[in-house]
Enzyme design. Structure first.
Site, PDB file in Angstrom:
ATOM      1  NE  ARG A   3       6.878  -4.406   5.511  1.00 49.34           N
ATOM      2  CZ  ARG A   3       5.806  -3.662   5.799  1.00 49.34           C
ATOM      3  NH1 ARG A   3       4.892  -4.128   6.630  1.00 49.34           N
ATOM      4  NH2 ARG A   3       5.637  -2.503   5.231  1.00 49.34           N
ATOM      5  CE  LYS A  13      -2.330  -1.298   3.683  1.00 46.99           C
ATOM      6  NZ  LYS A  13      -1.775  -2.675   3.852  1.00 46.99           N
ATOM      7  CB  THR A  14       3.751   2.373   2.017  1.00 46.87           C
ATOM      8  OG1 THR A  14       3.030   2.322   3.246  1.00 46.87           O
ATOM      9  CG2 THR A  14       4.674   3.579   2.048  1.00 46.87           C
ATOM     10  CB  THR A  56      -4.797  -3.377   8.221  1.00 41.35           C
ATOM     11  OG1 THR A  56      -5.037  -2.698   9.463  1.00 41.35           O
ATOM     12  CG2 THR A  56      -3.390  -3.047   7.743  1.00 41.35           C
ATOM     13  CG  ASP A  92      -0.160   3.250   6.922  1.00 40.50           C
ATOM     14  OD1 ASP A  92      -1.036   2.576   6.358  1.00 40.50           O
ATOM     15  OD2 ASP A  92       0.846   2.756   7.457  1.00 40.50           O
TER      16      ASP A  92
END
Length: 361
Positions: A236, A83-84, A177, A128
Site C-alpha cells: 500500500r 488481507k482484504t 493486525t 476486518d
C-alpha cells in the site's frame, strides 16, 4: 498490487494527523478510491506471500472439488499487506458474493445476528479487525462458525427464550493486525490460518511495475527499485509513493520516472532512503542529539519531539525497532549504532551505560 482496504498502522489511534503520513500503512480516502481498480483478481495475479498463496490455493481447490464451502480463514499481519485483497480473491475463486464489515462495527450480538441471518449459501463474510469485536458477538460467532446456527434471545429476564436460527453454510474470513488478542476458542475455529509477512524489495518492485502499467505511468527498473526501497515492505505504501512520484514526474520530468526523479520526488515528500519520514527522523534526532543515544523514557522522548506518548510508541517506534534503529529496554529507549550511521552522526566516545550494555560500544 496487494493491500488492505481498511485498517490503520496506528492500531486504535484516531488522530487525523497520523492518517496524513505518506508512509502510513492505513488506507485513506484516496487509497480506497484507487485500490479498487488496482487489486489483483485471482491468486495468480497476487504478488508475494508465496507460502500463504500456495496453501490457500490448495484449500480453495479442494473445497471446489468437494462442492463445499471453503473452510473459515484467518489472516493476520500488519496493515497494507493484502488481507482484504485475499478475502476478495477467496470469494472470486469460490464464485461467491462477499460481505465486508469490521469488528468495531459489531458492538452487540444482535448486530452480528442480523448480518449472519442475511447471508446466502456459500457467501464469504469478511470481518476486518476481528479482535476488536465485542465479547457477546464473539461468543455468538463460535456457534455460527462451528454449527452454522445462532440462538436469538427473545424477551428479557425469566421469560426470555432462545430461538435457534439455522444459517446457510458460509465462509468467514477474519483479518487481524493483532493475532495475540484473539481468544483461543475463536482461533481454533478457523480451518486455515495465514500470516502475512512484509514484502522484500524485489517483490515490491513487481507490485510497482504492475501498478504503473495499470495507471499508465512510465517507469524504469531503477525508478521502481528506488520507490520499493522506501516503502517499508508494504504494498500500500509502495503504491502511494508511486502516485506521489508520478505527480512530481508529470510536472518536472514529462511523466517519466527513473531513479533520479524518484529520489528527488521523495525528498520533496520527506521520505528518506530507508523509508523514514519527518516523525521517524524527529524521534531519532531527539534521541541522539538531546539524550546521547539514551536510554531515555518514552514520555520524555515524546515531549522532546512535541508529540503524544501514544503517537511515538504506536506510530514511529514499531518501524524504527523493525529497522534496527531503536531498541526498547527496561531503562528506556536506546539508539543503535545503525541509527547514528543513518543520521550521519558520530556516537559519543563514552556513551550512556545503558547503550554500552546493549551494544558493547
Amino acid at each position: 498490487m496487494n493491500w488492505d482496504e481498511t485498517g490503520s498502522d496506528t492500531g486504535e489511534l484516531t488522530d487525523e494527523r497520523l492518517e496524513e503520513r505518506l508512509v502510513a500503512a492505513g488506507a485513506d480516502g484516496e487509497d480506497t478510491a484507487v485500490e479498487a481498480a488496482l487489486r489483483p483478481k485471482d491468486l495468480h495475479e497476487f504478488v508475494g506471500q508465496e507460502k500463504v498463496r500456495e496453501q490457500l490455493d490448495l484449500v480453495l481447490k479442494a473445497a471446489r472439488a468437494r462442492g463445499a464451502t471453503a473452510d473459515h480463514v484467518l489472516l493476520s499481519g500488519a496493515p497494507g499487506l493484502g488481507k482484504t485483497t485475499l478475502s476478495m480473491i477467496i470469494a472470486a475463486e469460490m464464485g461467491a458474493p462477499i460481505r465486508i464489515t469490521s469488528g468495531p462495527a459489531i458492538q452487540h450480538a444482535g448486530d452480528l445476528a442480523a448480518i449472519l441471518s442475511s447471508l446466502q449459501e456459500g457467501e464469504v463474510l469478511f470481518l476486518d479487525e476481528i479482535h476488536r469485536m465485542s465479547r457477546p458477538a464473539e461468543e455468538m460467532l463460535y456457534m455460527a462458525m462451528e454449527d452454522f446456527r445462532v440462538d436469538v434471545i427473545v424477551g428479557k429476564g425469566p421469560g426470555a427464550t432462545a430461538i435457534p436460527l439455522e444459517l446457510p453454510p458460509f465462509t468467514l474470513v477474519g483479518a487481524t493486525t493483532r493475532a495475540g488478542l484473539l481468544p483461543p476458542p475463536l482461533r481454533d475455529r478457523f480451518g486455515f490460518t495465514g500470516h502475512m509477512e512484509f514484502y522484500a524489495p524485489t517483490e515490491l518492485e513487481r507490485v510497482i511495475h504492475r501498478s504503473a502499467g495499470l495507471l499508465d505511468v512510465a517507469i524504469d527498473t531503477e525508478g521502481a527499485a528506488e520507490i520499493a526501497g522506501r516503502s517499508r515492505g508494504t504494498p500500500r505504501i509502495a503504491n502511494r509513493l508511486l502516485r506521489r512520484v508520478r505527480d512530481y514526474a508529470q510536472v518536472k520530468a514529462e511523466g517519466y520516472i527513473d531513479r533520479d526523479i524518484a529520489a528527488a520526488a521523495l525528498r520533496v515528500y520527506e521520505v528518506d532512503a530507508r523509508g523514514l519520514d519527518r516523525l521517524d527522523r524527529a524521534v531519532l534526532s531527539a534521541l541522539l542529539k538531546l539524550f546521547g543515544g539514551g536510554p531515555v523514557g518514552l514520555s520524555t522522548l515524546a515531549v522532546a519531539v512535541g508529540e503524544e506518548r501514544e503517537t511515538v510508541e504506536e506510530v514511529a517506534e514499531p518501524f524504527l525497532v523493525r529497522e534496527g534503529l531503536l531498541a526498547r529496554t527496561p531503562r528506556g529507549r536506546v539508539a543503535t549504532p545503525a541509527a547514528w550511521a543513518h543520521l550521519g552522526l558520530v556516537p559519543p566516545q563514552h556513551g550512556a551505560k545503558g547503550q554500552q550494555g546493549l551494544f558493547g560500544a
